[in-house]
Motif scaffolding. Structure first.
Motif, PDB file in Angstrom:
ATOM      1  N   ASN A  57       0.803  31.680  49.143  1.00  0.00           N
ATOM      2  CA  ASN A  57       1.872  32.597  48.747  1.00  0.00           C
ATOM      3  C   ASN A  57       1.472  33.417  47.522  1.00  0.00           C
ATOM      4  O   ASN A  57       1.715  34.631  47.459  1.00  0.00           O
ATOM      5  N   ALA A  58       0.870  32.760  46.552  1.00  0.00           N
ATOM      6  CA  ALA A  58       0.445  33.467  45.339  1.00  0.00           C
ATOM      7  C   ALA A  58      -0.622  34.510  45.664  1.00  0.00           C
ATOM      8  O   ALA A  58      -0.582  35.646  45.160  1.00  0.00           O
ATOM      9  N   LEU A  59      -1.573  34.146  46.515  1.00  0.00           N
ATOM     10  CA  LEU A  59      -2.618  35.093  46.910  1.00  0.00           C
ATOM     11  C   LEU A  59      -2.027  36.277  47.676  1.00  0.00           C
ATOM     12  O   LEU A  59      -2.441  37.426  47.489  1.00  0.00           O
ATOM     13  N   ALA A  60      -1.050  35.996  48.548  1.00  0.00           N
ATOM     14  CA  ALA A  60      -0.401  37.073  49.299  1.00  0.00           C
ATOM     15  C   ALA A  60       0.306  38.038  48.357  1.00  0.00           C
ATOM     16  O   ALA A  60       0.284  39.263  48.569  1.00  0.00           O
ATOM     17  N   TYR A 106       0.996  20.298  41.230  1.00  0.00           N
ATOM     18  CA  TYR A 106       1.649  19.451  42.235  1.00  0.00           C
ATOM     19  C   TYR A 106       1.635  17.981  41.803  1.00  0.00           C
ATOM     20  O   TYR A 106       2.638  17.274  41.906  1.00  0.00           O
ATOM     21  N   LEU A 107       0.489  17.539  41.282  1.00  0.00           N
ATOM     22  CA  LEU A 107       0.363  16.145  40.867  1.00  0.00           C
ATOM     23  C   LEU A 107       1.226  15.860  39.640  1.00  0.00           C
ATOM     24  O   LEU A 107       1.935  14.848  39.588  1.00  0.00           O
ATOM     25  N   SER A 108       1.222  16.754  38.669  1.00  0.00           N
ATOM     26  CA  SER A 108       1.980  16.526  37.439  1.00  0.00           C
ATOM     27  C   SER A 108       3.477  16.645  37.656  1.00  0.00           C
ATOM     28  O   SER A 108       4.264  16.032  36.939  1.00  0.00           O
ATOM     29  N   GLU A 109       3.888  17.407  38.667  1.00  0.00           N
ATOM     30  CA  GLU A 109       5.319  17.627  38.925  1.00  0.00           C
ATOM     31  C   GLU A 109       5.804  16.842  40.146  1.00  0.00           C
ATOM     32  O   GLU A 109       6.900  17.099  40.642  1.00  0.00           O
ATOM     33  N   ALA A 160       3.385  26.522  42.579  1.00  0.00           N
ATOM     34  CA  ALA A 160       2.674  27.778  42.302  1.00  0.00           C
ATOM     35  C   ALA A 160       2.710  28.123  40.822  1.00  0.00           C
ATOM     36  O   ALA A 160       1.858  28.881  40.337  1.00  0.00           O
ATOM     37  N   GLY A 161       3.690  27.597  40.091  1.00  0.00           N
ATOM     38  CA  GLY A 161       3.820  27.899  38.672  1.00  0.00           C
ATOM     39  C   GLY A 161       4.297  29.316  38.412  1.00  0.00           C
ATOM     40  O   GLY A 161       4.052  29.882  37.343  1.00  0.00           O
ATOM     41  N   ARG A 162       5.019  29.884  39.388  1.00  0.00           N
ATOM     42  CA  ARG A 162       5.485  31.262  39.257  1.00  0.00           C
ATOM     43  C   ARG A 162       6.543  31.546  40.308  1.00  0.00           C
ATOM     44  O   ARG A 162       6.694  30.790  41.274  1.00  0.00           O
TER      45      ARG A 162
END
Length: 324
Positions: free
Chosen positions: A220-223, A199-202, A163-165
């Motif tokens: 999750n981020a949208l929620a 996801y691909l880079s990590e 999610a980057g967060r």
């Protein structure tokens, strides 16, 4: 609100088969989709659409079925690039499917995305469909299965990396079922593509791979930003069943609209040989597979216990030898 049931059949003989697949025929998922389509028709729901990168091969597999009983076949425009040895390789292309559906569905129709290795026992509740239509998204929360199995700290870490967060209330959503309006898909897909890029880079840091990882992170981020998500599992719209697993009483699944059988794909492929889906017949086979699974689980526990006792006995014997 109308429903558009669809499933992904991504064909690539060079890619790694799914971790839960024992049939090495890349078109075995078409057989599973035949069973799913038959069960949808039996439950009074719309016919299934198979979205695939290999429409000619899929059509060939379906040619012995009367046209009025076949699932529809739609070509999939695949854009995702990733290593072919990636676990759950084919499932990643659900993102392309969602993107394509978002641009083609009319406003009064919801995407019902299903995995091919599922069966429909009952029609979806109309009130649940209405709630999902109002919210925009109906999803299947399987956190209570995933968190204990892998450790909540590890699962949450993966979700937040993708999610980057930091996430307010991290949950894990199963990829086998999603109800979505076209408008919600148009919000979801661009965010999911950004999550997919992370996801691909990590990927080297992640424990979990597959579409559930980056789609769950996006949901999750949208929620956290106010998107309402209707959790359909609580309504028994869908259940995920592993033969022999005592996570839920087997009878609970009999009241589900859909049952996902990731470890029992062979049952679906055998049922596909019948012209019509018979719920009672399939349930008997499912029950027998479950009981056999319980026996296997019991034997494995006994073997592990004996191995531990044998190891303890050998260790004690070795210690006595050292002391003497």
């Amino acid at each position: 609100m109308n429903l558009f049931p669809c499933t992904l059949v991504y064909v690539d003989a060079d890619a790694s088969p799914g971790p839960n697949s024992t049939n090495r025929d890349p078109l075995s998922y078409v057989d599973q989709a035949i069973c799913l389509n038959n069960s949808l028709r039996r439950a009074g729901m719309p016919a299934l659409t198979i979205m695939t990168n290999a429409p000619a091969l899929v059509d060939k597999r379906l040619e012995t079925i009367p046209r009025e009983k076949r699932p529809a076949v739609t070509p999939l425009t695949a854009t995702i690039k990733l290593p072919k040895n990636t676990p759950f390789y084919a499932a990643h292309f659900k993102l392309d499917l969602m993107d394509q559906v978002a641009g083609s569905l009319p406003a009064d129709t919801m995407m019902l995305l299903l995995d091919a290795d599922m069966v429909a026992f009952l029609p979806l509740d109309r009130d649940l469909i209405a709630r999902c239509a109002q919210a925009g998204l109906g999803v299947f929360d399987i956190s209570d299965q995933v968190f204990p199995a892998y450790g909540s700290e590890r699962v949450v870490a993966d979700l937040e990396i993708v999610a980057g967060r930091r996430l307010g209330n991290p949950r894990w959503y199963g990829g086998e079922f999603m109800l979505a309006t076209p408008a919600s898909l148009r919000r979801l897909v661009p965010r999911a593509r950004a999550s997919y890029a992370r996801y691909l880079s990590e990927s080297g840091r992640l424990k979990h791979h597959g579409d559930e990882s980056f789609i769950s992170a996006t949901l999750n981020a949208l929620a956290d930003e106010g998107q309402v998500l209707i959790e359909v599992g609580a309504y028994q719209a869908v259940g995920r069943h592993w033969a022999g697993n005592n996570y839920r009483d087997l009878r609970w699944f009999r009241c589900c609209s859909f049952v996902h059988l990731p470890g029992s794909k062979g049952l679906l492929e055998k049922e596909a040989r019948f012209a019509e889906f018979a719920p009672d017949r399939f349930w008997r086979h499912m029950r027998v597979a479950h009981l056999r699974g319980r026996v296997r689980h019991a034997l494995k526990r006994i073997a592990r216990t004996l191995s531990v006792e044998r190891l303890a006995s050998l260790s004690a014997y070795a210690l006595r030898g050292v002391k003497s």
